[in-house]
Scaffold this motif. Structure first.
Motif, mmCIF file in Angstrom:
data_model
loop_
_atom_site.group_PDB
_atom_site.id
_atom_site.type_symbol
_atom_site.label_atom_id
_atom_site.label_comp_id
_atom_site.label_asym_id
_atom_site.label_seq_id
_atom_site.Cartn_x
_atom_site.Cartn_y
_atom_site.Cartn_z
ATOM 1 N N LEU A 1 16.413 -23.154 14.011
ATOM 2 C CA LEU A 1 16.439 -21.948 14.996
ATOM 3 C C LEU A 1 17.566 -20.823 14.345
ATOM 4 O O LEU A 1 16.907 -19.800 14.124
ATOM 5 C CB LEU A 1 16.994 -22.138 16.230
ATOM 6 N N GLY A 2 18.606 -21.233 13.922
ATOM 7 C CA GLY A 2 19.565 -20.265 13.225
ATOM 8 C C GLY A 2 19.134 -19.684 12.054
ATOM 9 O O GLY A 2 18.859 -18.575 11.864
ATOM 10 N N SER A 3 18.248 -20.592 11.292
ATOM 11 C CA SER A 3 17.555 -20.062 10.028
ATOM 12 C C SER A 3 16.469 -19.200 10.350
ATOM 13 O O SER A 3 16.302 -17.963 9.683
ATOM 14 C CB SER A 3 16.863 -21.230 9.229
ATOM 15 N N TRP A 4 15.667 -19.414 11.239
ATOM 16 C CA TRP A 4 14.545 -18.561 11.699
ATOM 17 C C TRP A 4 15.215 -17.199 11.867
ATOM 18 O O TRP A 4 14.790 -16.136 11.684
ATOM 19 C CB TRP A 4 13.960 -19.191 12.699
ATOM 20 N N ARG B 1 16.348 -15.097 9.145
ATOM 21 C CA ARG B 1 15.288 -14.772 8.523
ATOM 22 C C ARG B 1 14.848 -13.414 8.980
ATOM 23 O O ARG B 1 14.438 -12.440 8.295
ATOM 24 C CB ARG B 1 14.138 -15.892 8.252
ATOM 25 N N ILE B 2 14.513 -13.504 10.356
ATOM 26 C CA ILE B 2 14.140 -12.276 11.004
ATOM 27 C C ILE B 2 15.239 -10.899 10.777
ATOM 28 O O ILE B 2 14.682 -9.818 10.546
ATOM 29 C CB ILE B 2 13.983 -12.585 12.557
ATOM 30 N N ALA B 3 16.350 -11.332 11.131
ATOM 31 C CA ALA B 3 17.449 -10.260 11.133
ATOM 32 C C ALA B 3 17.635 -9.754 9.729
ATOM 33 O O ALA B 3 18.153 -8.630 9.447
ATOM 34 C CB ALA B 3 18.784 -10.750 11.375
ATOM 35 N N SER B 4 17.452 -10.724 8.624
ATOM 36 C CA SER B 4 17.886 -10.384 7.332
ATOM 37 C C SER B 4 16.639 -9.893 6.463
ATOM 38 O O SER B 4 16.701 -9.272 5.380
ATOM 39 C CB SER B 4 18.497 -11.502 6.506
ATOM 40 N N LYS B 5 15.310 -10.085 7.005
ATOM 41 C CA LYS B 5 14.073 -9.863 6.202
ATOM 42 C C LYS B 5 14.138 -10.804 4.820
ATOM 43 O O LYS B 5 13.910 -10.238 3.937
ATOM 44 C CB LYS B 5 13.873 -8.468 6.246
ATOM 45 N N PRO C 1 15.182 -20.682 3.541
ATOM 46 C CA PRO C 1 15.037 -21.758 4.631
ATOM 47 C C PRO C 1 15.977 -22.423 5.377
ATOM 48 O O PRO C 1 15.865 -22.966 6.325
ATOM 49 C CB PRO C 1 14.210 -22.733 3.637
ATOM 50 N N ASP C 2 17.072 -22.422 4.718
ATOM 51 C CA ASP C 2 18.504 -23.362 5.147
ATOM 52 C C ASP C 2 19.426 -22.659 5.266
ATOM 53 O O ASP C 2 20.601 -22.639 4.186
ATOM 54 C CB ASP C 2 18.623 -24.585 4.223
ATOM 55 N N ALA C 3 19.628 -21.597 6.339
ATOM 56 C CA ALA C 3 20.636 -20.503 6.489
ATOM 57 C C ALA C 3 22.015 -21.048 6.470
ATOM 58 O O ALA C 3 22.936 -20.733 5.969
ATOM 59 C CB ALA C 3 20.495 -19.705 7.543
ATOM 60 N N THR D 1 28.140 -18.476 7.057
ATOM 61 C CA THR D 1 26.865 -18.721 6.321
ATOM 62 C C THR D 1 25.699 -17.611 6.937
ATOM 63 O O THR D 1 25.077 -17.029 5.945
ATOM 64 C CB THR D 1 26.403 -20.105 6.731
ATOM 65 N N LEU D 2 25.666 -17.638 8.132
ATOM 66 C CA LEU D 2 24.540 -16.788 8.505
ATOM 67 C C LEU D 2 24.640 -15.369 8.292
ATOM 68 O O LEU D 2 23.948 -14.290 7.716
ATOM 69 C CB LEU D 2 24.500 -16.921 10.200
ATOM 70 N N GLU D 3 26.055 -14.798 8.461
ATOM 71 C CA GLU D 3 26.293 -13.542 8.345
ATOM 72 C C GLU D 3 26.078 -12.998 6.963
ATOM 73 O O GLU D 3 25.592 -12.008 6.637
ATOM 74 C CB GLU D 3 27.629 -13.049 8.755
ATOM 75 N N THR D 4 26.531 -13.787 5.951
ATOM 76 C CA THR D 4 26.457 -13.530 4.427
ATOM 77 C C THR D 4 24.877 -13.206 3.848
ATOM 78 O O THR D 4 24.722 -11.971 3.337
ATOM 79 C CB THR D 4 27.035 -14.267 3.517
ATOM 80 N N ILE D 5 23.988 -14.081 4.550
ATOM 81 C CA ILE D 5 22.682 -13.672 4.320
ATOM 82 C C ILE D 5 21.927 -12.634 4.962
ATOM 83 O O ILE D 5 21.354 -11.805 4.219
ATOM 84 C CB ILE D 5 21.848 -14.880 4.859
ATOM 85 N N ILE D 6 22.495 -12.409 6.056
ATOM 86 C CA ILE D 6 22.177 -10.962 6.595
ATOM 87 C C ILE D 6 22.390 -9.751 6.048
ATOM 88 O O ILE D 6 21.718 -8.657 5.607
ATOM 89 C CB ILE D 6 22.480 -11.007 8.199
ATOM 90 N N GLN D 7 23.794 -9.865 5.632
ATOM 91 C CA GLN D 7 24.389 -8.850 4.961
ATOM 92 C C GLN D 7 23.457 -8.444 3.479
ATOM 93 O O GLN D 7 23.223 -7.395 3.048
ATOM 94 C CB GLN D 7 25.847 -8.913 4.432
ATOM 95 N N ALA D 8 23.142 -9.644 2.947
ATOM 96 C CA ALA D 8 22.648 -9.562 1.596
ATOM 97 C C ALA D 8 21.217 -8.737 1.811
ATOM 98 O O ALA D 8 20.877 -8.099 1.048
ATOM 99 C CB ALA D 8 22.178 -11.029 1.004
ATOM 100 N N GLY D 9 20.720 -9.045 2.839
ATOM 101 C CA GLY D 9 19.246 -8.760 3.240
ATOM 102 C C GLY D 9 19.266 -7.242 3.479
ATOM 103 O O GLY D 9 18.768 -6.585 2.833
#
Ligand code: UDP
Ligand code: MG
Length: 321
Positions: A138-141, A144-148, A152-154, A178-186
């Motif tokens: 769920l977190g990864s999904w 993926r939406i918020a970061s575009k 697969p494994d956030a 973990t989650l935040e850094t991916i969204i920022q990258a996106g």
């Protein structure tokens, strides 16, 4: 000269840190120097002694436990100061297979990405409960939406980060980076990719997941806050649409009854439903306004981040670079 620093946040890891460090490489093709760094997040055991005995190059010390997100960011800062061109983050419980580090940094060496997240074979991990597996998905999904992005494994903590990307990261969340850094990258257009990695046997229970109910609660709160911070307009528009729609329908119903479109209805006062409808519509509008304001505020945050990047860069203009 290319320097890789492998960083490990540690909170009371005397039992497993030695093993983890023994598996870390000292040489990797494509980089000239490999150094190790641990962040002692207020451990009250012999973590630091173990690290010193294993000849760790850098130690960042926290007096008290401050949580993984802070430890991670302190490590990144120290790695940048120490002149790292690439930073790899891993866990102290030997959870991730250190033999996959070359694979993890390859996209950075090739110039294809600036952040690489190691994707675990979640389905095959036996000690993850079904709830934990579901939440990871769920977190990864959501991420993926918020970061575009397509990571697969956030929540994976096995990552490689280029110097450039490290300079631009910010973490507001107290619980996890973990989650935040991916969204920022996106959102900041930092190229991010994922490679499959292997995990090792289970050595100790998770320090972060103390009980499933608190894990669920924290995950949900984290996801909501991330949405609010990074997609404020979308978040408040959706939130405001709920009361607005209900209020609007109620209002429509009132008009239909008032005008007697469906034939005469019994003489009942319908003021309460009209008041209720008005309240709901106002709440909906207010939430949309919050969204607009939050969106304007996020523009400010972006400006501040630009300034922060400049300051970080000029602070770090060290002999290494
Ligand atoms: N950790 C930390 N501070 C904390 C909790 C954890 O530095 O308050 C470290 C811990 O020592 C480990 C890493 O963060 O190296 C990840 O923790 P853990 O393996 O328990 O999390 P999980 O892999 O279950 O997400
Ligand atoms: Mg772990």
């Amino acid at each position: 000269m290319k320097k890789l620093i492998i960083q490990i946040p540690c909170y009371n890891e005397e039992a497993t840190l030695g093993l983890t460090l023994s598996k870390l490489p000292r040489q990797i093709p494509g980089v000239d120097k490999v150094e190790w760094l641990i962040i002692n997040d207020g451990s009250i055991d012999k973590t630091v002694e173990v690290a010193k005995a294993c000849k760790v190059d850098h130690i960042v010390n926290f007096e008290h436990n401050q949580g993984l997100a802070k430890a991670f960011m302190a490590g990144i800062e120290a790695c940048l100061k120490a002149g790292a061109d690439i930073i790899v983050n891993t866990d102290a419980d030997n959870q991730y297979n250190a033999a996959d580090i070359p694979k993890l940094i390859q996209p950075i060496l090739d110039g294809d990405a600036e952040i690489v997240v190691g994707a675990r074979p979640i389905e095959e991990i036996e000690h993850f409960s079904p709830v934990k597996k579901m939440l990871q998905k769920l977190g990864s999904w959501v991420v993926r939406i918020a970061s575009k992005t397509k990571i697969p494994d956030a929540p994976s903590g096995f990552r490689a980060i280029s110097r450039n990307a490290a300079l631009r990261l910010n973490v507001f969340n107290e619980y996890t980076y973990t989650l935040e850094t991916i969204i920022q990258a996106g959102q900041k257009g930092i190229r991010i990719t994922s490679v499959p990695i292997r995990t090792n046997n289970y050595l100790r229970p998770s320090r972060l997941v103390k009980s499933i109910p608190t894990y669920i609660q924290r995950s949900i709160l984290t996801i909501i806050r991330i949405f609010m911070t990074y997609q404020p307009l979308q978040f408040f528009t959706i939130l405001g649409s709920v009361p607005f729609t209900v209020g609007f329908l109620l209002c429509l119903r009132w008009i239909i009854l008032y005008l007697g479109i469906l034939g005469d209805s019994p003489d009942k006062p319908r003021t309460p439903s009209l008041i209720f409808a008005a309240i709901l519509i106002i709440i909906g509008f207010q939430l949309w306004m919050f969204g607009l304001i939050a969106d304007l505020m996020s523009v400010n945050r972006k400006l501040l981040e630009d300034i922060q990047l400049r300051i970080r860069k000029s602070d770090l203009n060290s002999p290494h670079k």
